[in-house]
Design a protein around this motif. Structure first.
Motif, PDB file in Angstrom:
ATOM      1  N   ILE A   7       0.845  -1.196   0.000  1.00 17.16           N
ATOM      2  CA  ILE A   7       0.000   0.000   0.000  1.00 17.16           C
ATOM      3  C   ILE A   7       0.883   1.251   0.000  1.00 17.16           C
ATOM      4  O   ILE A   7       0.630   2.206  -0.727  1.00 17.16           O
ATOM      5  CB  ILE A   7      -0.950  -0.003   1.228  1.00 17.16           C
ATOM      6  N   ARG A   8       1.941   1.271   0.827  1.00 14.32           N
ATOM      7  CA  ARG A   8       2.865   2.418   0.874  1.00 14.32           C
ATOM      8  C   ARG A   8       3.524   2.614  -0.494  1.00 14.32           C
ATOM      9  O   ARG A   8       3.719   3.757  -0.921  1.00 14.32           O
ATOM     10  CB  ARG A   8       3.926   2.199   1.944  1.00 14.32           C
ATOM     11  N   ASP A   9       3.870   1.525  -1.174  1.00 14.55           N
ATOM     12  CA  ASP A   9       4.502   1.626  -2.501  1.00 14.55           C
ATOM     13  C   ASP A   9       3.531   2.177  -3.546  1.00 14.55           C
ATOM     14  O   ASP A   9       3.944   2.778  -4.536  1.00 14.55           O
ATOM     15  CB  ASP A   9       5.024   0.266  -2.939  1.00 14.55           C
ATOM     16  N   LEU A  10       2.213   1.966  -3.319  1.00 18.18           N
ATOM     17  CA  LEU A  10       1.213   2.416  -4.288  1.00 18.18           C
ATOM     18  C   LEU A  10       0.802   3.875  -4.073  1.00 18.18           C
ATOM     19  O   LEU A  10       0.154   4.474  -4.932  1.00 18.18           O
ATOM     20  CB  LEU A  10      -0.031   1.515  -4.219  1.00 18.18           C
ATOM     21  N   LEU A  11       1.158   4.473  -2.952  1.00 22.72           N
ATOM     22  CA  LEU A  11       0.744   5.843  -2.644  1.00 22.72           C
ATOM     23  C   LEU A  11       1.143   6.864  -3.724  1.00 22.72           C
ATOM     24  O   LEU A  11       0.326   7.690  -4.117  1.00 22.72           O
ATOM     25  CB  LEU A  11       1.268   6.268  -1.282  1.00 22.72           C
ATOM     26  N   PRO A  12       2.367   6.840  -4.234  1.00 22.43           N
ATOM     27  CA  PRO A  12       2.708   7.820  -5.279  1.00 22.43           C
ATOM     28  C   PRO A  12       1.825   7.661  -6.517  1.00 22.43           C
ATOM     29  O   PRO A  12       1.433   8.656  -7.137  1.00 22.43           O
ATOM     30  CB  PRO A  12       4.165   7.535  -5.594  1.00 22.43           C
ATOM     31  N   TYR A  13       1.509   6.453  -6.882  1.00 19.29           N
ATOM     32  CA  TYR A  13       0.673   6.206  -8.059  1.00 19.29           C
ATOM     33  C   TYR A  13      -0.770   6.646  -7.799  1.00 19.29           C
ATOM     34  O   TYR A  13      -1.462   7.116  -8.694  1.00 19.29           O
ATOM     35  CB  TYR A  13       0.717   4.728  -8.442  1.00 19.29           C
ATOM     36  N   TYR A  14      -1.214   6.486  -6.513  1.00 21.61           N
ATOM     37  CA  TYR A  14      -2.559   6.901  -6.109  1.00 21.61           C
ATOM     38  C   TYR A  14      -2.689   8.418  -6.252  1.00 21.61           C
ATOM     39  O   TYR A  14      -3.678   8.939  -6.754  1.00 21.61           O
ATOM     40  CB  TYR A  14      -2.844   6.449  -4.664  1.00 21.61           C
ATOM     41  N   VAL A  15      -1.665   9.123  -5.792  1.00 20.92           N
ATOM     42  CA  VAL A  15      -1.665  10.592  -5.872  1.00 20.92           C
ATOM     43  C   VAL A  15      -1.762  11.034  -7.332  1.00 20.92           C
ATOM     44  O   VAL A  15      -2.470  11.984  -7.665  1.00 20.92           O
ATOM     45  CB  VAL A  15      -0.418  11.173  -5.185  1.00 20.92           C
ATOM     46  N   LYS A  16      -1.114  10.362  -8.233  1.00 19.62           N
ATOM     47  CA  LYS A  16      -1.092  10.723  -9.655  1.00 19.62           C
ATOM     48  C   LYS A  16      -2.309  10.195 -10.402  1.00 19.62           C
ATOM     49  O   LYS A  16      -2.522  10.566 -11.554  1.00 19.62           O
ATOM     50  CB  LYS A  16       0.179  10.191 -10.315  1.00 19.62           C
ATOM     51  N   GLY A  17      -3.081   9.289  -9.758  1.00 17.49           N
ATOM     52  CA  GLY A  17      -4.254   8.730 -10.410  1.00 17.49           C
ATOM     53  C   GLY A  17      -3.906   7.684 -11.438  1.00 17.49           C
ATOM     54  O   GLY A  17      -4.598   7.564 -12.443  1.00 17.49           O
ATOM     55  N   LEU A  18      -2.865   6.913 -11.193  1.00 21.88           N
ATOM     56  CA  LEU A  18      -2.396   5.927 -12.155  1.00 21.88           C
ATOM     57  C   LEU A  18      -2.751   4.482 -11.760  1.00 21.88           C
ATOM     58  O   LEU A  18      -2.328   3.552 -12.433  1.00 21.88           O
ATOM     59  CB  LEU A  18      -0.867   6.049 -12.309  1.00 21.88           C
ATOM     60  N   LEU A  19      -3.536   4.296 -10.706  1.00 21.87           N
ATOM     61  CA  LEU A  19      -3.856   2.935 -10.237  1.00 21.87           C
ATOM     62  C   LEU A  19      -5.106   2.407 -10.945  1.00 21.87           C
ATOM     63  O   LEU A  19      -5.984   3.173 -11.355  1.00 21.87           O
ATOM     64  CB  LEU A  19      -4.094   2.923  -8.726  1.00 21.87           C
ATOM     65  N   SER A  20      -5.154   1.090 -11.043  1.00 20.71           N
ATOM     66  CA  SER A  20      -6.369   0.446 -11.567  1.00 20.71           C
ATOM     67  C   SER A  20      -7.469   0.573 -10.503  1.00 20.71           C
ATOM     68  O   SER A  20      -7.197   0.862  -9.332  1.00 20.71           O
ATOM     69  CB  SER A  20      -6.100  -1.014 -11.914  1.00 20.71           C
ATOM     70  N   GLU A  21      -8.712   0.300 -10.870  1.00 22.67           N
ATOM     71  CA  GLU A  21      -9.845   0.458  -9.959  1.00 22.67           C
ATOM     72  C   GLU A  21      -9.704  -0.417  -8.713  1.00 22.67           C
ATOM     73  O   GLU A  21      -9.879   0.071  -7.597  1.00 22.67           O
ATOM     74  CB  GLU A  21     -11.154   0.124 -10.707  1.00 22.67           C
ATOM     75  N   PRO A  22      -9.326  -1.731  -8.812  1.00 19.78           N
ATOM     76  CA  PRO A  22      -9.210  -2.538  -7.600  1.00 19.78           C
ATOM     77  C   PRO A  22      -8.084  -2.036  -6.684  1.00 19.78           C
ATOM     78  O   PRO A  22      -8.227  -2.033  -5.458  1.00 19.78           O
ATOM     79  CB  PRO A  22      -8.909  -3.949  -8.090  1.00 19.78           C
ATOM     80  N   GLU A  23      -6.950  -1.575  -7.272  1.00 24.70           N
ATOM     81  CA  GLU A  23      -5.826  -1.101  -6.451  1.00 24.70           C
ATOM     82  C   GLU A  23      -6.225   0.194  -5.728  1.00 24.70           C
ATOM     83  O   GLU A  23      -5.883   0.405  -4.576  1.00 24.70           O
ATOM     84  CB  GLU A  23      -4.585  -0.844  -7.328  1.00 24.70           C
ATOM     85  N   ARG A  24      -6.953   1.057  -6.412  1.00 20.89           N
ATOM     86  CA  ARG A  24      -7.382   2.315  -5.836  1.00 20.89           C
ATOM     87  C   ARG A  24      -8.297   2.075  -4.633  1.00 20.89           C
ATOM     88  O   ARG A  24      -8.112   2.686  -3.583  1.00 20.89           O
ATOM     89  CB  ARG A  24      -8.111   3.156  -6.890  1.00 20.89           C
ATOM     90  N   ARG A  25      -9.257   1.122  -4.749  1.00 26.60           N
ATOM     91  CA  ARG A  25     -10.161   0.799  -3.633  1.00 26.60           C
ATOM     92  C   ARG A  25      -9.393   0.240  -2.465  1.00 26.60           C
ATOM     93  O   ARG A  25      -9.666   0.579  -1.307  1.00 26.60           O
ATOM     94  CB  ARG A  25     -11.236  -0.195  -4.094  1.00 26.60           C
ATOM     95  N   LYS A  33      -8.360   3.234   7.668  1.00 25.44           N
ATOM     96  CA  LYS A  33      -8.004   2.539   8.905  1.00 25.44           C
ATOM     97  C   LYS A  33      -6.734   3.086   9.545  1.00 25.44           C
ATOM     98  O   LYS A  33      -6.582   3.012  10.763  1.00 25.44           O
ATOM     99  CB  LYS A  33      -7.811   1.043   8.624  1.00 25.44           C
ATOM    100  N   ASP A  34      -5.755   3.631   8.769  1.00 28.76           N
ATOM    101  CA  ASP A  34      -4.421   3.948   9.306  1.00 28.76           C
ATOM    102  C   ASP A  34      -4.136   5.453   9.193  1.00 28.76           C
ATOM    103  O   ASP A  34      -3.942   5.978   8.089  1.00 28.76           O
ATOM    104  CB  ASP A  34      -3.373   3.126   8.533  1.00 28.76           C
ATOM    105  N   PRO A  35      -4.074   6.174  10.349  1.00 28.92           N
ATOM    106  CA  PRO A  35      -3.781   7.609  10.301  1.00 28.92           C
ATOM    107  C   PRO A  35      -2.334   7.890   9.847  1.00 28.92           C
ATOM    108  O   PRO A  35      -2.079   8.934   9.208  1.00 28.92           O
ATOM    109  CB  PRO A  35      -3.986   8.071  11.722  1.00 28.92           C
ATOM    110  N   ALA A  36      -1.387   7.017  10.127  1.00 27.59           N
ATOM    111  CA  ALA A  36       0.005   7.222   9.693  1.00 27.59           C
ATOM    112  C   ALA A  36       0.086   7.156   8.174  1.00 27.59           C
ATOM    113  O   ALA A  36       0.861   7.895   7.526  1.00 27.59           O
ATOM    114  CB  ALA A  36       0.906   6.172  10.319  1.00 27.59           C
ATOM    115  N   LEU A  37      -0.717   6.292   7.591  1.00 27.05           N
ATOM    116  CA  LEU A  37      -0.732   6.177   6.134  1.00 27.05           C
ATOM    117  C   LEU A  37      -1.323   7.456   5.519  1.00 27.05           C
ATOM    118  O   LEU A  37      -0.858   7.912   4.464  1.00 27.05           O
ATOM    119  CB  LEU A  37      -1.565   4.940   5.761  1.00 27.05           C
ATOM    120  N   ARG A  38      -2.332   8.045   6.200  1.00 31.35           N
ATOM    121  CA  ARG A  38      -2.921   9.286   5.706  1.00 31.35           C
ATOM    122  C   ARG A  38      -1.890  10.436   5.753  1.00 31.35           C
ATOM    123  O   ARG A  38      -1.838  11.276   4.868  1.00 31.35           O
ATOM    124  CB  ARG A  38      -4.154   9.648   6.536  1.00 31.35           C
ATOM    125  N   GLU A  39      -1.093  10.432   6.805  1.00 32.15           N
ATOM    126  CA  GLU A  39      -0.015  11.442   6.897  1.00 32.15           C
ATOM    127  C   GLU A  39       0.979  11.286   5.758  1.00 32.15           C
ATOM    128  O   GLU A  39       1.421  12.268   5.152  1.00 32.15           O
ATOM    129  CB  GLU A  39       0.725  11.256   8.232  1.00 32.15           C
TER     130      GLU A  39
END
Length: 196
Positions: A7-25, A33-39
């Motif tokens: 999930i941490r590795d996918l964060l940069p791609y999430y920010v750019k909007g480059l993830l597939s629909e299942p990965e984004r969900r 669930k994780d406030p540290a991940l939100r930070e």
């Protein structure tokens, strides 16, 4: 735990909007669930925004280097100073002189100017009166020359075998005076008008 790392590795791609629909969900579920991940997601968004700002900035013009160099090293104005370099070299002057000499000699050879040439034996065409003079044998050349210069006369012929010289006086009115000087001189034996 490996799913948290994924999930941490996918964060940069999430920010750019480059993830597939299942990965984004999957990332959004983990973020709830994780406030540290939100930070961490906020850090990635800030980084992405800064990167977008850098990318959006205007690129420098192509001639920027040349303009900077011109400002740092402005062209110097040339000050004209009188130097010997302004004159042609010695070799050049010699070549120019030789060329001009050849041209001059060529012109002279093509259009020769007649130079008057008179031999000593040529008849004298000047007007004047002739006097026959016989100098003493012991008279020296220097003494004769001084005598002739003193009366303004010159030798036009002679010496003959008898030792006779023909002297010319330019002004016919001076002949009596010249004859008187010659007759009084100890260098002269005979001085008479020449017969015409």
């Amino acid at each position: 735990m490996s799913s948290e790392k994924e999930i941490r590795d996918l964060l940069p791609y999430y920010v750019k909007g480059l993830l597939s629909e299942p990965e984004r969900r999957r990332v959004e579920e983990a973020l709830k669930k994780d406030p540290a991940l939100r930070e961490e997601l906020e850090e990635w968004r800030a980084l992405s925004g800064a990167y977008d700002l850098l990318a959006a900035e205007e690129r420098p013009p192509k001639d920027l280097f040349l303009r900077l160099r011109a400002r740092l090293h402005p062209p110097r104005r040339r000050i004209r100073v009188f130097t010997l370099r302004a004159f042609p070299s010695f070799k050049t002057l010699v070549i120019i002189f030789q060329f001009l000499l050849i041209v001059f000699l060529g012109i002279k050879a093509y259009h020769p100017s007649p130079l008057p040439y008179t031999t000593l034996s040529a008849p004298v065409k000047e007007r004047g009166e002739l006097i026959n003079v016989l100098f003493r044998p012991e008279a020296r050349e220097g003494e004769i020359r001084r005598l002739l210069l003193s009366v303004g006369a010159r030798i036009v012929d002679g010496p003959y075998p008898s030792g006779l010289y023909v002297i010319k006086v330019k002004n016919p009115g001076e002949v009596p005076r010249v004859l008187a000087v010659f007759r009084k001189s100890p260098l002269v034996t005979l001085a008479e008008r020449a017969s015409s």
